[in-house]
Design an enzyme around this catalytic site. Structure first.
Site, PDB file in Angstrom:
ATOM      1  N   CYS A  27     -10.194  -4.811   0.181  1.00 48.79           N
ATOM      2  CA  CYS A  27     -11.298  -3.844   0.297  1.00 48.79           C
ATOM      3  C   CYS A  27     -12.198  -3.949  -0.934  1.00 48.79           C
ATOM      4  CB  CYS A  27     -10.754  -2.423   0.450  1.00 48.79           C
ATOM      5  SG  CYS A  27     -10.190  -1.678  -1.089  1.00 48.79           S
ATOM      6  N   ASN A  87       0.843  -1.197   0.000  1.00 51.11           N
ATOM      7  CA  ASN A  87       0.000   0.000   0.000  1.00 51.11           C
ATOM      8  C   ASN A  87       0.883   1.254   0.000  1.00 51.11           C
ATOM      9  OD1 ASN A  87       0.614  -0.894   2.670  1.00 51.11           O
ATOM     10  ND2 ASN A  87      -1.030   0.319   3.545  1.00 51.11           N
ATOM     11  N   CYS A 141      -4.043   0.707  -2.549  1.00 53.28           N
ATOM     12  CA  CYS A 141      -3.876  -0.527  -1.775  1.00 53.28           C
ATOM     13  C   CYS A 141      -2.816  -1.435  -2.411  1.00 53.28           C
ATOM     14  CB  CYS A 141      -5.194  -1.303  -1.725  1.00 53.28           C
ATOM     15  SG  CYS A 141      -6.495  -0.482  -0.801  1.00 53.28           S
ATOM     16  N   GLU A 159       0.314   5.186   0.729  1.00 53.62           N
ATOM     17  CA  GLU A 159      -0.636   6.192   1.218  1.00 53.62           C
ATOM     18  C   GLU A 159      -0.260   7.585   0.711  1.00 53.62           C
ATOM     19  OE1 GLU A 159      -0.990   5.571   5.487  1.00 53.62           O
ATOM     20  OE2 GLU A 159      -2.167   3.756   5.126  1.00 53.62           O
ATOM     21  N   GLU A 204      -3.013  -4.577  -3.151  1.00 50.63           N
ATOM     22  CA  GLU A 204      -3.539  -5.466  -4.195  1.00 50.63           C
ATOM     23  C   GLU A 204      -3.568  -4.766  -5.555  1.00 50.63           C
ATOM     24  OE1 GLU A 204      -4.765  -4.730  -1.237  1.00 50.63           O
ATOM     25  OE2 GLU A 204      -6.069  -6.282  -0.434  1.00 50.63           O
ATOM     26  N   CYS A 209     -10.673  -2.903  -4.287  1.00 52.43           N
ATOM     27  CA  CYS A 209      -9.731  -3.905  -4.814  1.00 52.43           C
ATOM     28  C   CYS A 209     -10.467  -5.119  -5.361  1.00 52.43           C
ATOM     29  CB  CYS A 209      -8.716  -4.307  -3.745  1.00 52.43           C
ATOM     30  SG  CYS A 209      -7.510  -2.998  -3.436  1.00 52.43           S
TER      31      CYS A 209
HETATM   32  N1  THU Z   1      -5.248  -1.383   2.436  1.00 50.87           N
HETATM   33  C1  THU Z   1      -4.698  -2.225   1.513  1.00 50.87           C
HETATM   34  O1  THU Z   1      -3.555  -2.025   1.072  1.00 50.87           O
HETATM   35  N2  THU Z   1      -5.432  -3.264   1.081  1.00 50.87           N
HETATM   36  C2  THU Z   1      -6.707  -3.540   1.496  1.00 50.87           C
HETATM   37  O2  THU Z   1      -7.377  -4.363   0.914  1.00 50.87           O
HETATM   38  C3  THU Z   1      -7.227  -2.853   2.677  1.00 50.87           C
HETATM   39  C4  THU Z   1      -6.602  -1.534   2.945  1.00 50.87           C
HETATM   40  C5  THU Z   1      -4.457  -0.257   2.911  1.00 50.87           C
HETATM   41  C6  THU Z   1      -4.957   1.086   2.490  1.00 50.87           C
HETATM   42  C7  THU Z   1      -4.420   1.980   3.575  1.00 50.87           C
HETATM   43  O3  THU Z   1      -3.086   2.324   3.243  1.00 50.87           O
HETATM   44  C8  THU Z   1      -4.380   1.094   4.805  1.00 50.87           C
HETATM   45  O4  THU Z   1      -4.473  -0.237   4.332  1.00 50.87           O
HETATM   46  C9  THU Z   1      -5.503   1.347   5.791  1.00 50.87           C
HETATM   47  O5  THU Z   1      -6.727   1.340   5.168  1.00 50.87           O
END
Ligand code: THU
Length: 135
Positions: A89, A45, A56, A47, A58, A92
């Protein structure tokens, strides 16, 4: 899927997690996407101070794969550090559905907990390419 291949994917996702850029949530996620070619694409991920611009793990892995010319996938491992493995999520799930609902999903945490499922199970009634006349 061979057990040794599964293990390699899991280790790749756990390593990819260490590259996460997650200064806001501190929630690090790693992904490893196995293409039908046998190639593995890792992701983490990433941010952003404008939170909605966050990507994310994925989707990072999927975008890497597609941009390298691979669009058919066998399996995706997602690695997180929590009591329970984290599931992809909604965004994704939708993003990955574009490339096939038969994708094997393996969700792991750092304590060795593992959930094995498929994208079809996690996104029932998916809207996808077929709805637009694309298969
Ligand atoms: N996140 C992912 O990388 N994958 C997911 O399927 C769930 C959420 C990340 C996004 C953000 O950087 C952190 O997790 C918190 O939501």
């Amino acid at each position: 899927m061979e057990e040794s291949q599964k293990q390699t994917l899991i280790e790749t996702a756990i390593q990819a997690r260490l590259k996460a850029y997650a200064p806001y949530s501190q929630y690090r996620v790693g992904a490893a996407l196995l293409g039908k070619s046998g190639r593995i694409y890792s992701g983490c991920n990433v941010e952003n101070a404008s939170f909605g611009a966050t990507i994310c793990a994925e989707r990072t892995a999927a975008v890497k794969a597609v941009s390298e010319g691979e669009k058919s996938f066998q399996a995706l491992v997602v690695a997180t550090d929590g009591q329970e493995p984290g599931a992809p999520c909604g965004i994704c799930r939708q993003f990955l559905a574009e490339f096939g609902l038969d994708l094997i999903l393996i969700l792991v945490n750092l304590n060795g907990k593992k959930v094995e499922t498929t994208l079809a199970q996690y996104l029932p009634g998916a809207f996808g390419p077929k709805n637009l006349g694309n298969e």
